[in-house]
Scaffold this motif. Structure first.
Motif, PDB file in Angstrom:
ATOM      1  N   MET A  39      11.221  51.746  32.449  1.00 27.15           N
ATOM      2  CA  MET A  39      11.117  50.270  32.235  1.00 27.15           C
ATOM      3  C   MET A  39      12.412  49.737  32.183  1.00 27.15           C
ATOM      4  SD  MET A  39       9.105  47.873  33.559  1.00 27.15           S
ATOM      5  CE  MET A  39       8.903  45.972  33.621  1.00 27.15           C
ATOM      6  N   GLN A  40      12.487  50.172  31.160  1.00 29.29           N
ATOM      7  CA  GLN A  40      13.997  49.440  30.570  1.00 29.29           C
ATOM      8  C   GLN A  40      15.255  49.745  31.861  1.00 29.29           C
ATOM      9  OE1 GLN A  40      15.569  51.557  27.092  1.00 29.29           O
ATOM     10  NE2 GLN A  40      17.264  50.110  26.921  1.00 29.29           N
ATOM     11  N   THR A  41      14.605  51.478  32.448  1.00 27.08           N
ATOM     12  CA  THR A  41      16.261  51.923  33.050  1.00 27.08           C
ATOM     13  C   THR A  41      15.727  51.247  35.042  1.00 27.08           C
ATOM     14  OG1 THR A  41      15.823  53.978  32.769  1.00 27.08           O
ATOM     15  CG2 THR A  41      17.340  53.472  34.774  1.00 27.08           C
ATOM     16  N   LEU A  42      14.869  50.302  35.049  1.00 31.36           N
ATOM     17  CA  LEU A  42      14.363  49.255  35.966  1.00 31.36           C
ATOM     18  C   LEU A  42      15.216  47.756  35.368  1.00 31.36           C
ATOM     19  CD1 LEU A  42      13.599  48.405  38.589  1.00 31.36           C
ATOM     20  CD2 LEU A  42      11.356  48.104  37.700  1.00 31.36           C
ATOM     21  N   LEU A  43      14.979  47.800  34.452  1.00 35.08           N
ATOM     22  CA  LEU A  43      15.605  46.165  33.836  1.00 35.08           C
ATOM     23  C   LEU A  43      17.018  45.987  33.897  1.00 35.08           C
ATOM     24  CD1 LEU A  43      15.923  43.588  32.556  1.00 35.08           C
ATOM     25  CD2 LEU A  43      15.161  44.864  30.065  1.00 35.08           C
ATOM     26  N   TRP A  44      17.806  47.756  33.253  1.00 36.78           N
ATOM     27  CA  TRP A  44      19.454  47.711  33.365  1.00 36.78           C
ATOM     28  C   TRP A  44      19.482  47.806  34.308  1.00 36.78           C
ATOM     29  CZ3 TRP A  44      21.939  51.832  29.331  1.00 36.78           C
ATOM     30  CH2 TRP A  44      21.811  51.093  28.063  1.00 36.78           C
ATOM     31  N   LEU A  45      18.833  48.733  35.739  1.00 35.56           N
ATOM     32  CA  LEU A  45      19.634  47.902  37.173  1.00 35.56           C
ATOM     33  C   LEU A  45      19.286  46.264  37.482  1.00 35.56           C
ATOM     34  CD1 LEU A  45      17.421  51.289  38.925  1.00 35.56           C
ATOM     35  CD2 LEU A  45      20.388  50.946  38.454  1.00 35.56           C
ATOM     36  N   LEU A  46      18.211  45.892  37.303  1.00 36.35           N
ATOM     37  CA  LEU A  46      17.968  44.543  37.839  1.00 36.35           C
ATOM     38  C   LEU A  46      19.564  43.603  37.521  1.00 36.35           C
ATOM     39  CD1 LEU A  46      14.045  43.692  37.587  1.00 36.35           C
ATOM     40  CD2 LEU A  46      16.321  43.934  39.765  1.00 36.35           C
ATOM     41  N   ILE A  47      19.502  44.009  35.736  1.00 40.53           N
ATOM     42  CA  ILE A  47      20.933  43.425  35.837  1.00 40.53           C
ATOM     43  C   ILE A  47      22.223  43.225  36.437  1.00 40.53           C
ATOM     44  CG2 ILE A  47      22.580  43.424  33.695  1.00 40.53           C
ATOM     45  CD1 ILE A  47      19.103  43.298  31.066  1.00 40.53           C
ATOM     46  N   PHE A  48      22.620  45.007  36.055  1.00 43.10           N
ATOM     47  CA  PHE A  48      23.719  45.379  36.560  1.00 43.10           C
ATOM     48  C   PHE A  48      23.788  44.589  38.698  1.00 43.10           C
ATOM     49  CE2 PHE A  48      25.739  48.188  39.772  1.00 43.10           C
ATOM     50  CZ  PHE A  48      26.680  48.679  39.374  1.00 43.10           C
ATOM     51  N   PHE A  49      22.370  44.971  39.004  1.00 43.13           N
ATOM     52  CA  PHE A  49      23.176  44.373  40.556  1.00 43.13           C
ATOM     53  C   PHE A  49      22.751  42.461  40.227  1.00 43.13           C
ATOM     54  CE2 PHE A  49      20.880  48.258  41.485  1.00 43.13           C
ATOM     55  CZ  PHE A  49      22.589  48.983  42.653  1.00 43.13           C
ATOM     56  N   GLY A  50      22.283  42.154  39.358  1.00 45.90           N
ATOM     57  CA  GLY A  50      23.007  41.107  39.228  1.00 45.90           C
ATOM     58  C   GLY A  50      23.653  40.685  38.855  1.00 45.90           C
ATOM     59  N   THR A  51      24.500  40.734  38.091  1.00 39.17           N
ATOM     60  CA  THR A  51      25.870  40.949  37.583  1.00 39.17           C
ATOM     61  C   THR A  51      26.620  40.840  38.852  1.00 39.17           C
ATOM     62  OG1 THR A  51      24.891  41.192  34.837  1.00 39.17           O
ATOM     63  CG2 THR A  51      27.612  41.321  35.746  1.00 39.17           C
ATOM     64  N   PHE A  52      26.404  42.501  39.537  1.00 40.47           N
ATOM     65  CA  PHE A  52      27.375  42.306  40.655  1.00 40.47           C
ATOM     66  C   PHE A  52      26.839  41.054  41.718  1.00 40.47           C
ATOM     67  CE2 PHE A  52      28.785  43.564  44.910  1.00 40.47           C
ATOM     68  CZ  PHE A  52      29.523  44.356  44.450  1.00 40.47           C
ATOM     69  N   CYS A  53      25.770  41.048  41.718  1.00 43.06           N
ATOM     70  CA  CYS A  53      26.152  39.617  42.942  1.00 43.06           C
ATOM     71  C   CYS A  53      26.444  38.114  42.214  1.00 43.06           C
ATOM     72  CB  CYS A  53      24.986  39.332  43.013  1.00 43.06           C
ATOM     73  SG  CYS A  53      24.050  40.707  44.047  1.00 43.06           S
ATOM     74  N   PHE A  54      26.343  38.296  40.331  1.00 44.28           N
ATOM     75  CA  PHE A  54      27.163  36.257  39.877  1.00 44.28           C
ATOM     76  C   PHE A  54      28.521  36.826  40.128  1.00 44.28           C
ATOM     77  CE2 PHE A  54      28.369  34.344  36.212  1.00 44.28           C
ATOM     78  CZ  PHE A  54      27.585  33.064  36.607  1.00 44.28           C
ATOM     79  N   GLY A  83      28.558  44.886  31.175  1.00 42.46           N
ATOM     80  CA  GLY A  83      29.525  45.564  31.877  1.00 42.46           C
ATOM     81  C   GLY A  83      30.018  46.503  33.260  1.00 42.46           C
ATOM     82  N   LEU A  84      29.672  47.203  33.722  1.00 45.77           N
ATOM     83  CA  LEU A  84      29.797  48.176  34.979  1.00 45.77           C
ATOM     84  C   LEU A  84      29.068  47.186  36.091  1.00 45.77           C
ATOM     85  CD1 LEU A  84      26.742  51.181  33.778  1.00 45.77           C
ATOM     86  CD2 LEU A  84      30.021  51.096  34.195  1.00 45.77           C
ATOM     87  N   GLY A  85      28.089  46.238  35.328  1.00 47.72           N
ATOM     88  CA  GLY A  85      27.970  45.127  36.639  1.00 47.72           C
ATOM     89  C   GLY A  85      29.443  44.542  37.111  1.00 47.72           C
ATOM     90  N   ILE A  86      30.006  43.319  36.500  1.00 47.69           N
ATOM     91  CA  ILE A  86      31.624  43.260  36.317  1.00 47.69           C
ATOM     92  C   ILE A  86      32.525  44.159  36.399  1.00 47.69           C
ATOM     93  CG2 ILE A  86      33.414  42.202  34.934  1.00 47.69           C
ATOM     94  CD1 ILE A  86      31.417  41.700  33.432  1.00 47.69           C
ATOM     95  N   PHE A  87      32.614  45.598  36.015  1.00 47.35           N
ATOM     96  CA  PHE A  87      33.459  46.655  36.426  1.00 47.35           C
ATOM     97  C   PHE A  87      33.830  46.923  37.826  1.00 47.35           C
ATOM     98  CE2 PHE A  87      33.596  51.038  37.263  1.00 47.35           C
ATOM     99  CZ  PHE A  87      35.379  51.119  37.095  1.00 47.35           C
ATOM    100  N   ALA A  88      31.752  47.297  38.226  1.00 45.70           N
ATOM    101  CA  ALA A  88      31.638  47.258  39.530  1.00 45.70           C
ATOM    102  C   ALA A  88      32.173  46.530  41.116  1.00 45.70           C
ATOM    103  CB  ALA A  88      30.423  47.892  40.149  1.00 45.70           C
ATOM    104  N   TYR A  89      31.967  45.098  40.434  1.00 46.85           N
ATOM    105  CA  TYR A  89      32.686  44.556  41.556  1.00 46.85           C
ATOM    106  C   TYR A  89      34.153  44.278  41.760  1.00 46.85           C
ATOM    107  CZ  TYR A  89      32.846  39.721  43.514  1.00 46.85           C
ATOM    108  OH  TYR A  89      33.206  38.627  44.678  1.00 46.85           O
TER     109      TYR A  89
END
Length: 149
Positions: free
Chosen positions: A1-16, A82-88
Motif C-alpha cells: 500500500m505504501q508503494t502505491l501511495l508513493w507512486l501516486l505522489i510521484f506521478f502527481g508531483t510530476f504532473c503538478f 523529490g523524485l517527481g520534481i527531478f523526473a520532470y
C-alpha cells in the motif's frame, strides 16, 4: 500500500510540475525575473550557458531539499516528491534543451505527431522576443491546435 501511495505522489508531483513550469514561465520568467530569461529569447552573448539556466538550479535545490527531508526522517513523502520534481526536470531538459533547442545534437530527426506539436508550440512562444504578448508557456502539455497538420 505504501508503494502505491508513493507512486501516486510521484506521478502527481510530476504532473503538478507542468503547471509549475507554466506558472513560473508566464509570471516569473516573463515577469519580474525577465532579465534572467530574456537571453533565452534573444541571445545576447557567445556563451553556451544562458542566464535562463539559473531556473534549473532553483528546481534542483527544491528537489534536493525534499530528498533531504526524507533522508533525515523529517517528511516521509520527500522521496516521491523529490523524485517527481527531478523526473520532470529531466524530461524538461530532454524536450526543451535537447529536442527543441538542440543544445546537444541528438533527437534531430524525431518526427512523431506529439514531438512536432510541442516543437511548433514552442516555436510560436519564441516568435515573441519581448517580455509581453507571449503564448504557450507550458512544455509537455500544449494546446491541441499545434498538433494539427
Amino acid at each position: 500500500m505504501q508503494t502505491l501511495l508513493w507512486l501516486l505522489i510521484f506521478f502527481g508531483t510530476f504532473c503538478f510540475m507542468e503547471f509549475m513550469a507554466w506558472f513560473t514561465h508566464k509570471y516569473i520568467m516573463h515577469g519580474f525575473l525577465w532579465r534572467l530569461h530574456k537571453d533565452h529569447h534573444k541571445k545576447d552573448h557567445d556563451n553556451w550557458f544562458e542566464r535562463n539556466d539559473a531556473f534549473f538550479i532553483f528546481y534542483a535545490v527544491v528537489s534536493i531539499g525534499f530528498f533531504l527531508l526524507w533522508k533525515y526522517n523529517i517528511f516521509w513523502g520527500g522521496l516521491p516528491i523529490g523524485l517527481g520534481i527531478f523526473a520532470y526536470g529531466l524530461c524538461y531538459f530532454i524536450v526543451h534543451d535537447i529536442f527543441i533547442h538542440q543544445r546537444f545534437k541528438i533527437f534531430r530527426n524525431t518526427n512523431n505527431r506529439y514531438a512536432k506539436g510541442v516543437r511548433r508550440a514552442h516555436k510560436m512562444h519564441h516568435k515573441h522576443l519581448g517580455k509581453t504578448d507571449g503564448e504557450c508557456f507550458g512544455m509537455l502539455i500544449v494546446p491541441f491546435k499545434y498538433f494539427k497538420k
